[in-house]
Design a protein around this motif. Sequence first.
Motif, PDB file in Angstrom:
ATOM      1  N   GLU A 123       0.834  -1.204   0.000  1.00 51.96           N
ATOM      2  CA  GLU A 123       0.000   0.000   0.000  1.00 51.96           C
ATOM      3  C   GLU A 123       0.868   1.251   0.000  1.00 51.96           C
ATOM      4  O   GLU A 123       0.912   2.021   0.956  1.00 51.96           O
ATOM      5  CB  GLU A 123      -0.942  -0.025   1.207  1.00 51.96           C
ATOM      6  CG  GLU A 123      -1.912  -1.200   1.178  1.00 51.96           C
ATOM      7  CD  GLU A 123      -2.782  -1.259   2.420  1.00 51.96           C
ATOM      8  OE1 GLU A 123      -2.685  -0.358   3.263  1.00 51.96           O
ATOM      9  OE2 GLU A 123      -3.547  -2.225   2.540  1.00 51.96           O
ATOM     10  N   TYR A 160      -3.324  -0.739  -8.120  1.00 46.97           N
ATOM     11  CA  TYR A 160      -3.259  -0.389  -6.705  1.00 46.97           C
ATOM     12  C   TYR A 160      -3.463   1.111  -6.519  1.00 46.97           C
ATOM     13  O   TYR A 160      -3.134   1.915  -7.388  1.00 46.97           O
ATOM     14  CB  TYR A 160      -1.920  -0.817  -6.106  1.00 46.97           C
ATOM     15  CG  TYR A 160      -1.769  -2.312  -6.010  1.00 46.97           C
ATOM     16  CD1 TYR A 160      -2.182  -2.994  -4.879  1.00 46.97           C
ATOM     17  CD2 TYR A 160      -1.241  -3.049  -7.064  1.00 46.97           C
ATOM     18  CE1 TYR A 160      -2.051  -4.375  -4.792  1.00 46.97           C
ATOM     19  CE2 TYR A 160      -1.113  -4.423  -6.989  1.00 46.97           C
ATOM     20  CZ  TYR A 160      -1.525  -5.081  -5.850  1.00 46.97           C
ATOM     21  OH  TYR A 160      -1.405  -6.437  -5.767  1.00 46.97           O
ATOM     22  N   ARG A 352     -10.992   0.006  -8.883  1.00 42.06           N
ATOM     23  CA  ARG A 352     -10.112  -0.944  -8.190  1.00 42.06           C
ATOM     24  C   ARG A 352     -10.895  -2.160  -7.707  1.00 42.06           C
ATOM     25  O   ARG A 352     -10.433  -3.301  -7.803  1.00 42.06           O
ATOM     26  CB  ARG A 352      -9.426  -0.266  -7.006  1.00 42.06           C
ATOM     27  CG  ARG A 352      -8.227   0.583  -7.391  1.00 42.06           C
ATOM     28  CD  ARG A 352      -7.389   0.928  -6.174  1.00 42.06           C
ATOM     29  NE  ARG A 352      -8.148   1.643  -5.161  1.00 42.06           N
ATOM     30  CZ  ARG A 352      -8.346   2.951  -5.142  1.00 42.06           C
ATOM     31  NH1 ARG A 352      -7.835   3.704  -6.112  1.00 42.06           N
ATOM     32  NH2 ARG A 352      -9.046   3.520  -4.186  1.00 42.06           N
ATOM     33  N   ASN A 356     -10.240  -6.005  -9.022  1.00 44.92           N
ATOM     34  CA  ASN A 356      -9.858  -7.058  -8.080  1.00 44.92           C
ATOM     35  C   ASN A 356     -10.808  -8.250  -8.097  1.00 44.92           C
ATOM     36  O   ASN A 356     -10.456  -9.326  -7.616  1.00 44.92           O
ATOM     37  CB  ASN A 356      -9.790  -6.493  -6.660  1.00 44.92           C
ATOM     38  CG  ASN A 356      -8.622  -5.536  -6.481  1.00 44.92           C
ATOM     39  OD1 ASN A 356      -7.628  -5.617  -7.199  1.00 44.92           O
ATOM     40  ND2 ASN A 356      -8.746  -4.605  -5.543  1.00 44.92           N
ATOM     41  N   GLU A 555      -2.166  -8.891   2.746  1.00 47.54           N
ATOM     42  CA  GLU A 555      -3.319  -8.043   3.029  1.00 47.54           C
ATOM     43  C   GLU A 555      -3.827  -8.207   4.454  1.00 47.54           C
ATOM     44  O   GLU A 555      -4.101  -7.231   5.144  1.00 47.54           O
ATOM     45  CB  GLU A 555      -4.449  -8.347   2.036  1.00 47.54           C
ATOM     46  CG  GLU A 555      -5.608  -7.371   2.089  1.00 47.54           C
ATOM     47  CD  GLU A 555      -5.222  -5.951   1.715  1.00 47.54           C
ATOM     48  OE1 GLU A 555      -5.846  -5.017   2.243  1.00 47.54           O
ATOM     49  OE2 GLU A 555      -4.276  -5.779   0.917  1.00 47.54           O
TER      50      GLU A 555
END
Length: 598
Positions: A123, A160, A352, A356, A555
Amino acid sequence: MLLKELSSLASPLSSGQVDKLKQLTAELNAVQLAWVSGYLAATSEQGVAGLPQAYVGSQAGAEQTITILYGSQTGNGRGIANELAEKAQAQGYAVNLVSMGDYKTRQLKQESLLLLVVSTHGEGEAPDDAIELHKFLSSKRAPKLDNLNYSVLALGDSSYEFFCQTGKDFEARLNALGAKSIAPLVECDVDYQAQAEQWQADVLEAVKPLVQSAGASVVSIASSQISSANYTKQKPYTAELLVSQKLTGRDSDRDIRHVEIELGESGIQYQAGDALGVWFTNSQALVAELLEVLALDGGESVAVGSDNLSLREALINKKELTQLYPGLVTGWAELSQNAELLAISADKALTREYVNNNQVADLVRQYPAKVTAEQFVALLRGITPRLYSIASSQAEVESEVHLTVALVEEARDGVTRFGGASQFLATAAEGQEVQVYVEPNNHFRLPENPETPVIMVGPGTGVAPFRSFMQERSAQGAQGNTWLFFGNPHFEQDFLYQTEWQQYLQSGELSRIDLAFSRDQEHKVYVQHKIAEQGEALWQWLESGAHFYICGDAERMAKDVHQALLDVVVKYGNKTQEQAAEYVEALRAAKRYQKDVY
C-alpha cells in the motif's frame, strides 16, 4: 603493498574497481602484467591531456561517477538498473551500481549525479531494500543536496491505489533538499519496458553536459552488482515439469499443488528464500470463450510489438487475460459506452474493486462492445511471469526446484474463473516444458550462523520457503533451534507436508511446531492467535537472538502477525507501544525480522 591486500580504503579506487583490478591481474601472466604496467604508467604521465578531469584525483573521480541506485521487490527494478549501467558503461562512463539496501546514506552528500530506479510495494510502501534510504531522506538527518543532479524511474501497478508512490516520494524529497532533476519522473505500469528504455536513453543524453565519458578501461561497476545468471526474466530457461501433485485432501475446499521442475544441465543456482519466475500460457478454453463472445476470428493476423501472429496465438501466449487493470476498464467503457461501466471507470475506488473481482472474460460478457481484433489486443497488457517462493534447497534436490502452488479458483455467475499461472501449473502434464528463471531475494535469507534460532510463520502456501529453510539447515547440520507456526482450514485436509514436518520433529531438526486449523472448532484460530498463546516463549527466543520470518498473504495475515508480534513485545518485554514498535523496527534493520508477502 601486495595487490591481494589492496582495499578501497587504502587507495583512491572504489571497492568495485579494486575487485576488477584483482580479477584482471589474476588472469594475466608475467609478460602481460609487465605490458599492462607500462601502459598504465604511460597513460598516467599524459595527465590531464590524456585523461578526463574525472580521473585526476579521487575527489574529482567521485564527482564524475554516475551512481545508479535500485530498490526492487520482485527484480524488475534491479533488471532496469543493470541495463542502464551496461548502457552507461558502453558509453564510457564510470558507474557505481548499488542496491539501495547496500548504499551508505552518508555518501549521499558526496554525489553529483544520481539515477534511481525504485518500485512500490503493498500500500504505497518502499520495497525492503529501499526502506532505510526512504526513511533517511524523510528525516531531519537528510543533508542539503544543492550539488546533486538526479532522475527517478518509478515502477508500480495502476491496479493499486498508491501507484508508484515510493518513486514519487523520492522525487519530492530530493527536490525539497535542493537537488536538480535532469529528466522528469517517469511512472511505469506493469508494462514498463518501453518507458524504461526511453528513460534510460533520456537520462544518458541528459548526463552528457554533466560528466565526461572515458575509455571503457576506467569504467567501474562492482562485479557483485551485475547478475551473472545465464537465465533471466527476458531470457528464461526452458525446463521440464516433473510433478504437479495435489497436497490437499479430496474434501478440501482448495487445491494446493506440490510442483517439481527439472533444471537439467542449465547450471541454474538458487538459495533458500529465492523465488522462481514462471512464464505461462493462457487456457485454450478461456481463449475460445473470448473469441466466441467477441465474435472474432482466431485466425486473423494481429500485431504484437514487432511480431505478427494469429489472434488466437496472441491471446494464448502473449496477452494477460486473468488480471484486469484500470486502463482496460476505462478503454472498454469508452468502446461499449455502457452507462454503468462508464460510472465505474470514472470512480477510482469502484474501478479498483471491479479490477480485483473480475477477469477480462467477465468484463466483455457483462458490458458487450463491438471491437476489432487489433483494438482488443491493443487494450490488453502483455503476460508477465508469476513469482513463487521456492520450496526446496539445492543441497537436497540438486538440479530440481520445488514450488507450492494454490490453484486460484473462483465461481462467478455460474462460471469458474482460474488464475493464469496456477491453472497452467496445476493442469500441466509430466514432461511439459515450462520457462523459468530464478529471482534472488536477498531480504529473505537464513542467518549466516546456522546456530542462530529461527521462528517461521507460514500459513497456507506461505510454508513453501520454510520447507526450503528446513532442507537447507538439515544439510548444514545446523544445531540452532527452529520453530514453525503453520495454519490452514482443516487438519485432515489441509496440513501441507505433514509427514515431512513430523520427521523433522522426530529428528530434532524442528524444535517445535504450533498449528492453527481455523475451522476445526467453533471459533476460528489463526497463526496470530498461536503467537499470542506462546508469547512468553517467543519473547525468550527473540531475546536469545532468534530471527523472525513471515511468508504469505500481505493483506491480512502479515498485518495480523505483525500486530501479534508487537503485542508480545509489549506484554513480555514490558514496553510501551512506541518502544515495541522501535524494538521490532530494530529487528528489521538488523535483518532479524524478514517478510516474503504477496
